[in-house]
Design a protein around this motif. Structure first.
Motif, PDB file in Angstrom:
ATOM      1  N   LYS A   1       9.069  -1.100  -4.852  1.00 42.03           N
ATOM      2  CA  LYS A   1      10.007  -0.063  -5.304  1.00 42.03           C
ATOM      3  C   LYS A   1       9.783   1.268  -4.603  1.00 42.03           C
ATOM      4  O   LYS A   1      10.475   2.240  -4.858  1.00 42.03           O
ATOM      5  CB  LYS A   1       9.850   0.152  -6.821  1.00 42.03           C
ATOM      6  N   GLY A   2       8.786   1.327  -3.746  1.00 42.07           N
ATOM      7  CA  GLY A   2       8.550   2.548  -3.001  1.00 42.07           C
ATOM      8  C   GLY A   2       7.310   3.273  -3.450  1.00 42.07           C
ATOM      9  O   GLY A   2       6.780   3.033  -4.541  1.00 42.07           O
ATOM     10  N   GLY A   3       6.827   4.172  -2.594  1.00 41.81           N
ATOM     11  CA  GLY A   3       5.658   5.000  -2.862  1.00 41.81           C
ATOM     12  C   GLY A   3       5.725   6.099  -1.838  1.00 41.81           C
ATOM     13  O   GLY A   3       6.727   6.794  -1.745  1.00 41.81           O
ATOM     14  N   LEU A   4       4.687   6.207  -1.031  1.00 42.17           N
ATOM     15  CA  LEU A   4       4.779   7.136   0.088  1.00 42.17           C
ATOM     16  C   LEU A   4       5.918   6.674   1.013  1.00 42.17           C
ATOM     17  O   LEU A   4       6.656   7.468   1.567  1.00 42.17           O
ATOM     18  CB  LEU A   4       3.453   7.169   0.850  1.00 42.17           C
ATOM     19  N   GLY A   5       6.043   5.368   1.143  1.00 43.80           N
ATOM     20  CA  GLY A   5       7.163   4.792   1.889  1.00 43.80           C
ATOM     21  C   GLY A   5       8.317   4.509   0.953  1.00 43.80           C
ATOM     22  O   GLY A   5       8.153   4.468  -0.257  1.00 43.80           O
TER      23      GLY A   5
ATOM     24  N   SER B   1       0.842  -1.209   0.000  1.00 42.19           N
ATOM     25  CA  SER B   1       0.000   0.000   0.000  1.00 42.19           C
ATOM     26  C   SER B   1       0.868   1.247   0.000  1.00 42.19           C
ATOM     27  O   SER B   1       0.524   2.245  -0.629  1.00 42.19           O
ATOM     28  CB  SER B   1      -0.900   0.029   1.243  1.00 42.19           C
ATOM     29  N   CYS B   2       1.947   1.209   0.751  1.00 43.92           N
ATOM     30  CA  CYS B   2       2.840   2.378   0.812  1.00 43.92           C
ATOM     31  C   CYS B   2       4.143   2.159   0.035  1.00 43.92           C
ATOM     32  O   CYS B   2       4.704   3.102  -0.509  1.00 43.92           O
ATOM     33  CB  CYS B   2       3.193   2.704   2.259  1.00 43.92           C
TER      34      CYS B   2
ATOM     35  N   PRO C   1       3.847   2.080  10.427  1.00 46.64           N
ATOM     36  CA  PRO C   1       3.142   1.704  11.655  1.00 46.64           C
ATOM     37  C   PRO C   1       3.783   0.490  12.315  1.00 46.64           C
ATOM     38  O   PRO C   1       4.481  -0.286  11.664  1.00 46.64           O
ATOM     39  CB  PRO C   1       1.747   1.342  11.152  1.00 46.64           C
TER      40      PRO C   1
ATOM     41  N   SER D   1      -0.154  -1.208  -9.207  1.00 49.95           N
ATOM     42  CA  SER D   1      -0.554  -1.093  -7.809  1.00 49.95           C
ATOM     43  C   SER D   1      -0.856   0.378  -7.565  1.00 49.95           C
ATOM     44  O   SER D   1      -0.116   1.253  -7.994  1.00 49.95           O
ATOM     45  CB  SER D   1       0.554  -1.582  -6.880  1.00 49.95           C
TER      46      SER D   1
ATOM     47  N   LYS E   1       7.615  14.968  -2.503  1.00 51.33           N
ATOM     48  CA  LYS E   1       6.456  14.209  -2.951  1.00 51.33           C
ATOM     49  C   LYS E   1       5.220  15.106  -3.046  1.00 51.33           C
ATOM     50  O   LYS E   1       5.001  15.952  -2.181  1.00 51.33           O
ATOM     51  CB  LYS E   1       6.158  13.085  -1.946  1.00 51.33           C
TER      52      LYS E   1
ATOM     53  N   PRO F   1      -2.494   2.269  14.890  1.00 56.48           N
ATOM     54  CA  PRO F   1      -1.552   2.166  13.767  1.00 56.48           C
ATOM     55  C   PRO F   1      -2.316   2.244  12.444  1.00 56.48           C
ATOM     56  O   PRO F   1      -3.380   1.634  12.307  1.00 56.48           O
ATOM     57  CB  PRO F   1      -0.924   0.779  13.947  1.00 56.48           C
TER      58      PRO F   1
ATOM     59  N   PHE G   1      -1.488  13.684   7.774  1.00 59.27           N
ATOM     60  CA  PHE G   1      -0.975  12.562   8.562  1.00 59.27           C
ATOM     61  C   PHE G   1      -0.368  13.074   9.861  1.00 59.27           C
ATOM     62  O   PHE G   1      -0.467  12.441  10.904  1.00 59.27           O
ATOM     63  CB  PHE G   1       0.073  11.776   7.777  1.00 59.27           C
TER      64      PHE G   1
ATOM     65  N   MET H   1      -3.423   4.360   4.343  1.00 54.80           N
ATOM     66  CA  MET H   1      -3.876   5.748   4.386  1.00 54.80           C
ATOM     67  C   MET H   1      -5.291   5.837   3.793  1.00 54.80           C
ATOM     68  O   MET H   1      -5.575   5.203   2.779  1.00 54.80           O
ATOM     69  CB  MET H   1      -2.949   6.626   3.539  1.00 54.80           C
TER      70      MET H   1
ATOM     71  N   ARG I   1       1.874   3.208 -10.706  1.00 52.74           N
ATOM     72  CA  ARG I   1       2.793   3.447  -9.609  1.00 52.74           C
ATOM     73  C   ARG I   1       4.242   3.537 -10.088  1.00 52.74           C
ATOM     74  O   ARG I   1       5.077   4.227  -9.510  1.00 52.74           O
ATOM     75  CB  ARG I   1       2.610   2.314  -8.581  1.00 52.74           C
TER      76      ARG I   1
ATOM     77  N   ASN J   1       8.220   7.117  -9.963  1.00 53.00           N
ATOM     78  CA  ASN J   1       7.224   6.642  -9.017  1.00 53.00           C
ATOM     79  C   ASN J   1       6.120   7.694  -8.919  1.00 53.00           C
ATOM     80  O   ASN J   1       6.390   8.829  -8.557  1.00 53.00           O
ATOM     81  CB  ASN J   1       7.913   6.483  -7.654  1.00 53.00           C
TER      82      ASN J   1
ATOM     83  N   TYR K   1       5.935  10.897  -6.706  1.00 51.31           N
ATOM     84  CA  TYR K   1       6.688  10.688  -5.469  1.00 51.31           C
ATOM     85  C   TYR K   1       8.177  10.788  -5.757  1.00 51.31           C
ATOM     86  O   TYR K   1       8.948  11.318  -4.976  1.00 51.31           O
ATOM     87  CB  TYR K   1       6.399   9.291  -4.915  1.00 51.31           C
TER      88      TYR K   1
ATOM     89  N   THR L   1       6.883   8.829  11.551  1.00 50.91           N
ATOM     90  CA  THR L   1       6.706   8.565  10.123  1.00 50.91           C
ATOM     91  C   THR L   1       5.440   7.721   9.957  1.00 50.91           C
ATOM     92  O   THR L   1       4.908   7.205  10.942  1.00 50.91           O
ATOM     93  CB  THR L   1       7.891   7.773   9.529  1.00 50.91           C
ATOM     94  N   PRO L   2       4.980   7.536   8.719  1.00 52.51           N
ATOM     95  CA  PRO L   2       3.788   6.696   8.531  1.00 52.51           C
ATOM     96  C   PRO L   2       4.048   5.199   8.728  1.00 52.51           C
ATOM     97  O   PRO L   2       3.106   4.417   8.650  1.00 52.51           O
ATOM     98  CB  PRO L   2       3.388   6.978   7.073  1.00 52.51           C
TER      99      PRO L   2
ATOM    100  N   GLY M   1       4.610   0.063  -2.527  1.00 52.67           N
ATOM    101  CA  GLY M   1       4.427  -0.384  -3.903  1.00 52.67           C
ATOM    102  C   GLY M   1       4.341  -1.897  -3.984  1.00 52.67           C
ATOM    103  O   GLY M   1       5.057  -2.604  -3.272  1.00 52.67           O
ATOM    104  N   LEU M   2       3.490  -2.369  -4.880  1.00 53.86           N
ATOM    105  CA  LEU M   2       3.289  -3.813  -5.051  1.00 53.86           C
ATOM    106  C   LEU M   2       4.608  -4.505  -5.362  1.00 53.86           C
ATOM    107  O   LEU M   2       4.871  -5.619  -4.940  1.00 53.86           O
ATOM    108  CB  LEU M   2       2.304  -4.023  -6.202  1.00 53.86           C
TER     109      LEU M   2
END
Lengths: 99, 412
Positions: A41-45, A34-35, A75, B90, B173, B266, B234, B270, B108, B131, B149, A72-73, A37-38
């Motif tokens: 490779k990264g995304g928000l994370g 979800s963060c 969790p 994704s 980002k 947690p 956030f 998002m 993505r 990305n 991103y 940080t996000p 990338g499937l």
């Protein structure tokens, strides 16, 4: 009834059981994804492919998975994963055979 | 739509588009004959009612694992075909051209792909960043903007050719990219807590920067009239709204301290904010880190209620008429849907379509809703009044569902 109880006991996952590799690999891609990338490779994370995790060893990665990174996000996954499962995920990420 | 319509629908536009250049030959009579023949063909095809396949009730379902799009027909509740080869989908989203024939898909992996729904093929594709997270199309249909991103910023492309038009670096980002009237885009900066308005109506983009939006905006929405922009945060215990009719807009915190005194849970996924938040006279917004949907009066932006729900909401989507709000939830509670009645703000229905309910899309007037149930490998169609399941459609790890009616909505 007894057989059903036995079946349920066998199907249930006690704390000492071997981590369910298939379920955990799925979790890594679908839910970590979800963060991150499937394809991780990264995304928000950040990118969490093996090539990008050089600064981590198994223990530090396991700790990040279990307790998150405050501020940080990322969790804490301790409510959902056992220490053994987090270690399995750490190994899985560091090995990076899925690339 | 009949099978023959589906078959001819794909073929007819190709023939019409490919042939005109041939008529500019030296023999004018042949040209007239050719045109006459074409007119006759057109007339006969029109008479049989299958001249063109209308796209108004079509849609696309993202099959995220296989990098494909499933072309679906909302009225038939059926899959018509597939468009493949779109890379890492994704978290993919897409927008439609004003004529509802083309879709622009934001992958993505930084890929921007233009697909033709009728011919079911990729028309153009660029790897525009490392990305990316989403995009928007300008009100006039000329520009497609992508929020990135890595390397960050927003890039703008010509909607016809996907040639680059503008690069807007932000040093980080970007999230919550939406279109608003006046050939403008609005987006927010995760790292800096700013919202920028990019005006592309002139030769070079004009940027208006709004600071002080709050820490770590993670997503944002704009209302269908393009007036109110709401960013979720956030890093702060509120959301921030902008009245885009002000010049310059001033950030206004809404729902300040909505989780005060309560431990934040947690966040495993998002929430998403989109233009479907308005239900009647209130916005329904997903709370971050709480099992709650938050209600805000759309005029005063004051809190107007809270609804306790099953898990942390990911989407809180108002049915197009606003009478209901449908909510899905973050991992590990993503097997459940709850329906909230807008008047009473009470949960009136709960059901479990299966693990991994990732996305919902209402038919344009809201009589049915389509749900992506990832782990079941199915899209499920429900009646929104009776909650009866009407159909299951096979799909490979389905996520986003997008009906073409979005082409005519600001902010979707």
């Amino acid at each position: 009834m007894n057989r059903l109880a036995l079946l349920l006991a066998l199907l249930g996952a006690p704390a000492w059981a071997e981590p369910d590799a298939q379920a955990l690999a799925r979790l890594v891609h679908q839910d970590c994804g979800s963060c991150h990338g499937l394809s991780l490779k990264g995304g928000l994370g950040p990118d969490i492919r093996a090539v990008s995790l050089g600064h981590h060893d198994r223990e530090s990665l396991q700790a990040v998975i279990l307790d998150g990174i405050p501020g940080t996000p990322m969790p804490p996954w301790r409510p959902l994963l056992s220490a053994a499962e987090a270690a399995w995920i750490a190994d899985y990420l560091l090995k990076g055979e899925d690339e | 739509m009949s099978r023959i319509a589906r078959f001819l629908g794909g073929a007819a536009p190709v023939a019409l588009r490919a042939t005109p250049p041939r008529y500019f030959g030296p023999d004018e009579r042949a040209v007239r004959r050719g045109l006459g023949g074409l007119a006759f063909l057109l007339a006969s095809v029109l008479a049989s009612g299958v001249a063109a396949q209308a796209t108004g009730d079509l849609g696309l379902v993202v099959e995220r694992a296989s990098g494909a799009l499933l072309v679906v027909d909302q009225s038939e509740r059926a899959a018509l075909g597939r468009i493949e080869g779109l890379g890492d989908l994704s978290h993919a989203s897409l927008v439609y051209s004003p004529d509802e024939r083309f879709a622009y898909v934001f992958g993505r992996d930084g890929g921007l792909t233009k697909v033709d729904i009728l011919e079911r093929r990729i028309v153009a594709r660029v790897m525009q960043a490392g990305n990316s997270i989403g995009g928007a199309i300008s009100d006039d249909g000329r520009y497609v903007a992508v929020s990135n991103y890595e390397p960050g910023g927003v890039r703008v492309f010509d909607a016809d050719t996907l040639a680059p038009v503008a690069d807007i670096p932000t040093g980080g980002k970007t999230i919550g990219l939406v279109d608003i009237p006046g050939t403008r885009f609005v987006f927010s900066l995760w790292d800096q807590g700013e919202t920028w308005i990019a005006d592309l109506s002139g030769k070079a983009p004009q940027i208006t920067k709004i600071t002080g939006m709050g820490e770590n905006p993670y997503d944002a929405l704009v209302t269908g009239d393009g007036r109110t922009y709401i960013a979720g945060l956030f890093g702060a215990d509120h959301l921030t709204a902008l009245d885009l009719w002000q010049d310059p807009p001033q950030p206004k915190p809404i729902l300040p301290g909505y989780a005060e005194g309560r431990a934040g849970l947690p966040v495993y996924k998002m929430p998403h904010l989109e233009g479907w938040a308005l239900a009647g006279t209130d916005f329904a917004l997903p709370a971050m880190g709480q099992h709650e949907v938050l209600w805000v009066d759309a005029r005063s932006l004051e809190e107007s209620g809270r609804t306790a729900v099953y898990g942390q909401p990911v989407f809180a989507m108002a049915r197009p008429d606003g009478r209901q709000v449908w909510v899905n939830f973050a991992h590990p509670l993503n097997d459940t849907i709850q329906v909230i009645d807008t008047l009473s703000k009470q949960v009136i229905h709960e059901f479990k379509p299966g693990p991994g309910v990732l996305h919902m899309e209402f038919t344009p007037r809201g009589h049915e809703v389509w749900l992506s149930v990832r782990d079941a490998g199915r899209v499920m169609v429900y009646d929104t009044e009776t909650f009866e399941k009407l159909r299951e459609i096979e799909a490979d790890s389905p996520s986003g569902i997008f009906f073409t009616a979005r082409a005519h909505k600001t902010g979707l």
